[in-house]
Design an enzyme around this catalytic site. Structure first.
Site, PDB file in Angstrom:
ATOM      1  N   PHE A  11      43.684  42.998  43.022  1.00  0.00           N
ATOM      2  CA  PHE A  11      44.821  43.126  43.944  1.00  0.00           C
ATOM      3  C   PHE A  11      45.943  42.132  43.648  1.00  0.00           C
ATOM      4  O   PHE A  11      47.080  42.356  44.037  1.00  0.00           O
ATOM      5  CB  PHE A  11      44.331  42.923  45.397  1.00  0.00           C
ATOM      6  CG  PHE A  11      44.104  41.473  45.750  1.00  0.00           C
ATOM      7  CD1 PHE A  11      45.160  40.667  46.158  1.00  0.00           C
ATOM      8  CD2 PHE A  11      42.845  40.883  45.645  1.00  0.00           C
ATOM      9  CE1 PHE A  11      44.962  39.318  46.451  1.00  0.00           C
ATOM     10  CE2 PHE A  11      42.641  39.548  45.921  1.00  0.00           C
ATOM     11  CZ  PHE A  11      43.712  38.760  46.331  1.00  0.00           C
ATOM     12  N   LYS A  41      42.456  52.532  36.950  1.00  0.00           N
ATOM     13  CA  LYS A  41      41.911  52.536  38.324  1.00  0.00           C
ATOM     14  C   LYS A  41      42.444  51.263  38.975  1.00  0.00           C
ATOM     15  O   LYS A  41      41.868  50.189  38.841  1.00  0.00           O
ATOM     16  CB  LYS A  41      40.377  52.533  38.282  1.00  0.00           C
ATOM     17  CG  LYS A  41      39.665  53.120  39.467  1.00  0.00           C
ATOM     18  CD  LYS A  41      39.915  52.449  40.807  1.00  0.00           C
ATOM     19  CE  LYS A  41      39.237  51.126  40.990  1.00  0.00           C
ATOM     20  NZ  LYS A  41      39.742  50.394  42.194  1.00  0.00           N
ATOM     21  N   GLU A  69      42.463  49.200  45.167  1.00  0.00           N
ATOM     22  CA  GLU A  69      42.705  50.067  46.329  1.00  0.00           C
ATOM     23  C   GLU A  69      43.540  49.326  47.387  1.00  0.00           C
ATOM     24  O   GLU A  69      44.037  49.942  48.321  1.00  0.00           O
ATOM     25  CB  GLU A  69      41.371  50.563  46.916  1.00  0.00           C
ATOM     26  CG  GLU A  69      40.455  49.499  47.522  1.00  0.00           C
ATOM     27  CD  GLU A  69      39.665  48.698  46.484  1.00  0.00           C
ATOM     28  OE1 GLU A  69      39.990  48.757  45.269  1.00  0.00           O
ATOM     29  OE2 GLU A  69      38.723  47.995  46.898  1.00  0.00           O
ATOM     30  N   SER A 106      36.852  39.900  40.220  1.00  0.00           N
ATOM     31  CA  SER A 106      35.959  38.792  40.589  1.00  0.00           C
ATOM     32  C   SER A 106      34.754  38.724  39.646  1.00  0.00           C
ATOM     33  O   SER A 106      34.423  39.700  38.954  1.00  0.00           O
ATOM     34  CB  SER A 106      35.487  38.987  42.025  1.00  0.00           C
ATOM     35  OG  SER A 106      34.795  40.215  42.117  1.00  0.00           O
ATOM     36  N   GLU A 112      34.881  30.005  44.210  1.00  0.00           N
ATOM     37  CA  GLU A 112      36.309  30.289  44.023  1.00  0.00           C
ATOM     38  C   GLU A 112      36.875  30.599  45.414  1.00  0.00           C
ATOM     39  O   GLU A 112      36.447  31.564  46.052  1.00  0.00           O
ATOM     40  CB  GLU A 112      36.485  31.503  43.104  1.00  0.00           C
ATOM     41  CG  GLU A 112      37.945  31.806  42.840  1.00  0.00           C
ATOM     42  CD  GLU A 112      38.166  33.051  41.985  1.00  0.00           C
ATOM     43  OE1 GLU A 112      37.419  34.029  42.119  1.00  0.00           O
ATOM     44  OE2 GLU A 112      39.119  33.033  41.186  1.00  0.00           O
ATOM     45  N   CYS A 144      44.543  33.559  39.623  1.00  0.00           N
ATOM     46  CA  CYS A 144      43.339  33.160  38.892  1.00  0.00           C
ATOM     47  C   CYS A 144      43.592  31.910  38.047  1.00  0.00           C
ATOM     48  O   CYS A 144      42.661  31.286  37.580  1.00  0.00           O
ATOM     49  CB  CYS A 144      42.867  34.290  37.999  1.00  0.00           C
ATOM     50  SG  CYS A 144      44.002  34.576  36.654  1.00  0.00           S
TER      51      CYS A 144
HETATM   52  P1  NAD Z   1      37.459  42.569  42.862  1.00  0.00           P
HETATM   53  O1  NAD Z   1      36.445  42.221  41.832  1.00  0.00           O
HETATM   54  O2  NAD Z   1      37.027  42.669  44.277  1.00  0.00           O
HETATM   55  O3  NAD Z   1      38.130  43.983  42.507  1.00  0.00           O
HETATM   56  C1  NAD Z   1      38.637  44.251  41.228  1.00  0.00           C
HETATM   57  C2  NAD Z   1      38.515  45.742  40.937  1.00  0.00           C
HETATM   58  O4  NAD Z   1      37.144  46.110  40.915  1.00  0.00           O
HETATM   59  C3  NAD Z   1      39.198  46.626  41.971  1.00  0.00           C
HETATM   60  O5  NAD Z   1      39.864  47.672  41.309  1.00  0.00           O
HETATM   61  C4  NAD Z   1      38.040  47.148  42.811  1.00  0.00           C
HETATM   62  O6  NAD Z   1      38.262  48.425  43.356  1.00  0.00           O
HETATM   63  C5  NAD Z   1      36.901  47.195  41.817  1.00  0.00           C
HETATM   64  N1  NAD Z   1      35.598  46.982  42.461  1.00  0.00           N
HETATM   65  C6  NAD Z   1      35.332  46.266  43.584  1.00  0.00           C
HETATM   66  N2  NAD Z   1      34.025  46.264  43.855  1.00  0.00           N
HETATM   67  C7  NAD Z   1      33.430  46.995  42.872  1.00  0.00           C
HETATM   68  C8  NAD Z   1      32.081  47.342  42.596  1.00  0.00           C
HETATM   69  N3  NAD Z   1      31.077  46.943  43.372  1.00  0.00           N
HETATM   70  N4  NAD Z   1      31.836  48.072  41.495  1.00  0.00           N
HETATM   71  C9  NAD Z   1      32.827  48.470  40.696  1.00  0.00           C
HETATM   72  N5  NAD Z   1      34.133  48.172  40.914  1.00  0.00           N
HETATM   73  C10 NAD Z   1      34.436  47.442  41.985  1.00  0.00           C
HETATM   74  O7  NAD Z   1      38.645  41.508  42.684  1.00  0.00           O
HETATM   75  P2  NAD Z   1      39.917  41.284  43.596  1.00  0.00           P
HETATM   76  O8  NAD Z   1      39.502  40.644  44.885  1.00  0.00           O
HETATM   77  O9  NAD Z   1      40.745  42.499  43.638  1.00  0.00           O
HETATM   78  O10 NAD Z   1      40.734  40.215  42.714  1.00  0.00           O
HETATM   79  C11 NAD Z   1      40.553  38.819  42.814  1.00  0.00           C
HETATM   80  C12 NAD Z   1      39.653  38.308  41.717  1.00  0.00           C
HETATM   81  O11 NAD Z   1      40.209  38.631  40.448  1.00  0.00           O
HETATM   82  C13 NAD Z   1      39.508  36.795  41.725  1.00  0.00           C
HETATM   83  O12 NAD Z   1      38.164  36.475  41.467  1.00  0.00           O
HETATM   84  C14 NAD Z   1      40.383  36.340  40.557  1.00  0.00           C
HETATM   85  O13 NAD Z   1      39.998  35.131  39.956  1.00  0.00           O
HETATM   86  C15 NAD Z   1      40.187  37.475  39.610  1.00  0.00           C
HETATM   87  N6  NAD Z   1      41.278  37.526  38.647  1.00  0.00           N
HETATM   88  C16 NAD Z   1      41.017  37.088  37.387  1.00  0.00           C
HETATM   89  C17 NAD Z   1      42.031  37.085  36.447  1.00  0.00           C
HETATM   90  C18 NAD Z   1      41.767  36.594  35.054  1.00  0.00           C
HETATM   91  O14 NAD Z   1      42.596  36.856  34.189  1.00  0.00           O
HETATM   92  N7  NAD Z   1      40.669  35.904  34.778  1.00  0.00           N
HETATM   93  C19 NAD Z   1      43.313  37.546  36.789  1.00  0.00           C
HETATM   94  C20 NAD Z   1      43.529  37.993  38.093  1.00  0.00           C
HETATM   95  C21 NAD Z   1      42.494  37.981  39.021  1.00  0.00           C
END
Ligand code: NAD
Length: 496
Positions: free
Chosen positions: A149, A173, A176, A226, A381, A281
């Site tokens: 997000f 994808k 959401e 994440s 985090e 991040c």
């Molecule tokens: P998230 O992991 O909750 O969601 C990321 C994506 O995965 C979304 O599209 C979501 O729909 C999907 N998703 C969620 N649960 C899932 C599941 N059980 N199975 C399959 N897909 C699933 O992450 P978020 O809260 O949207 O974003 C924040 C996180 O992203 C933080 O941990 C941040 O550190 C990380 N991030 C990392 C970087 C990097 O470059 N290392 C960059 C930006 C964000």
């Protein structure tokens, strides 16, 4: 109510699902739209269309593919403010910060326009008598991206322009939580001349991601999100024999030497710890003060106490709300746990509201000292505007502390000493290092190189590594006969 469409085979279509998720403005709780969880048949249609389109798209000359990226970069610049405003509404970022989100994506599109030189292979003439060897970088096929997000413009733009310019087709994808920005990116991509079927957009959560992970047609998956979800996607995707790159969570430390320029250090630390509501991040969540620099904690507290969140078009607002009520509740529980576990709270942003927007997910700047490595505040985090301060006597101790962390996304050193900087950059086990630069996100002619528990995979996102991730190397060994003189069969493996 606006129902966010899918984008399948070049058509924006309404999903026939009965599962919809609200897209909520985090400053007001107003429901802006509903996003579908695509049905199995809709997911299949996107995969099939991407597979079919690949047959023709891979034959389009790389120069033509690159020209689409040039037009796309120009269009994104034209629509920069409009895109930023969408981000402000669905994610709550301040306007300036949202513009940065778009801009850092545009830079990747500009880099994608360099595909012809980035896709050059290697050649050696006369590897044996009259035999030459040369290599090409060819596209893989259907690739997919799953985005978080927190950067709804930049992170989709890390992925599909690089994949598509290399000759692949792509299934996105998006998160959401904020799908409206990526949908606008897609409309502009079509306007830039991208043919039907080259890019598909599907929406949903785990079920839809599982279909992507299992589809045999999909060759490579780029994930940003994440740690827990990244581990799941990396292990399941590779089990299904796909290439996977997963950029995941982080815990970034800034080390402060006593010879730093104090005012610049404080300004940079404030911006990098609570900027973007702490939802970066690469943001700083731990400040490690070396020796006498600990005396600056009071200045830091004073500077942070002047910072306040607010809505996107308030010029005084330093940052916006947390993305969801759940995210806010999680941050507040980590603040509470730190107090219970013995940390000293110098500034507490738990009880924060913004006049006129009382329903928003606000968290004020929060500052802790006396933090130890066994506390949840240090281990987890937080992804909020919360900064933990730690004190050490030497640079060596600071380096050891960071190297013991399971994460390795970013780190930063503030100092006036070249020798300290040289030692730090050499010895630190983190993939992206800033020297007097608090958030060292590399520009896209480099790659985004998180390490350790912040990245699973081999080739990193964008830059030369991004091109390698989205291509396969083909190596050709070639001989042309000038005459028809037989020399008998060659029974060895040696080239003759
Ligand atoms: P998230 O992991 O909750 O969601 C990321 C994506 O995965 C979304 O599209 C979501 O729909 C999907 N998703 C969620 N649960 C899932 C599941 N059980 N199975 C399959 N897909 C699933 O992450 P978020 O809260 O949207 O974003 C924040 C996180 O992203 C933080 O941990 C941040 O550190 C990380 N991030 C990392 C970087 C990097 O470059 N290392 C960059 C930006 C964000």
């Amino acid at each position: 109510m606006h129902h966010v469409p899918l984008y399948i085979n070049g058509e924006f279509t309404q999903s026939s699902t009965d599962k919809w998720i609200d897209v909520v403005n985090p400053a007001t709780q107003e429901v802006l739209a509903q996003v579908p969880c695509a049905t199995e048949q809709e997911m299949r249609a996107a995969i099939d269309s991407a597979q079919e389109t690949f047959k023709t798209w891979k034959e389009v000359p790389v120069t033509e593919r690159a020209r689409i990226m040039m037009r796309y970069a120009a269009l994104l610049k034209e629509h920069h403010d409009e895109l930023a405003t969408i981000i402000c509404h669905e994610l709550g970022k301040t306007f300036e910060d949202a513009k940065g989100d778009v801009w850092r994506g545009i830079e990747v599109v500009e880099q994608a326009a360099n595909a012809p030189s980035m896709m050059m292979g290697e050649t050696v003439e006369n590897v044996a008598r009259k035999i030459d060897t040369y290599s090409y970088m060819q596209p893989l096929g259907v690739c997919a991206g799953i985005t978080p997000f927190n950067f709804p413009a930049m992170i989709p733009l890390w992925m599909f322009p690089m994949a598509i310019v290399c000759g692949n087709t792509f299934i996105l994808k998006p998160s959401e939580q904020d799908p409206l920005t990526p949908m606008r990116l897609v409309e502009l991509f079509e306007e830039a001349g991208a043919p039907k079927g080259v890019l598909q957009v599907v929406h949903g959560t785990k079920e839809q991601v599982d279909q992507i992970l299992e589809a045999p047609e999909i060759r490579a998956i780029s994930f940003v999100g994440s740690c827990g979800v990244g581990q799941y996607i990396y292990s399941k995707g590779t089990q299904h024999l796909k290439r996977v790159q997963a950029c995941v969570g982080a815990k970034n430390h800034m080390v402060i030497m006593p010879d730093s320029k104090k005012e610049q250090l404080i300004n940079n630390l404030v911006g990098s710890s609570v900027g973007a509501a702490g939802q970066r991040c690469m943001g700083i969540s731990v400040a490690v003060f070396v020796g006498q620099s600990k005396e600056w904690v009071n200045d830091l507290k004073e500077a942070l106490s002047k910072v306040r969140p607010g809505i996107w078009n308030d010029p005084e607002a330093a940052y916006g709300p947390q993305t969801t009520l759940q995210a806010k509740a999680r941050i507040l529980s980590l603040i509470e746990s730190a107090k219970q576990q013995g940390a000293t709270c110098l500034l507490d942003g738990s009880d924060c509201t913004v006049e006129g927007y009382e329903k928003g997910n606000w968290v004020g700047p929060t500052l802790f000292t006396d933090v130890t490595t066994d506390m949840d505040l240090y281990k987890e985090e937080i992804f909020g505007p919360v900064l933990a301060c730690m004190f050490v006597d030497t640079l060596e101790e600071a380096i050891a502390l960071i190297n013991a962390s399971p994460y390795g996304n970013g780190t930063s050193l503030f100092t006036s000493s070249g020798a300290a900087a040289r030692k730090f950059q050499h010895e630190i086990e983190v993939g992206q290092v800033g020297i007097n630069v608090p958030i060292p996100v590399p520009l896209p002619f480099f790659s985004f190189t998180g390490w350790k528990g912040s990245f699973y995979g081999d080739q990193h996102t964008y830059g030369k590594q991004g091109v390698r991730f989205y291509t396969e190397t083909k190596t050709i060994t070639s001989r042309w006969f000038e005459d028809d003189i037989a020399s008998g069969p060659n029974m060895s493996i040696n080239l003759k």
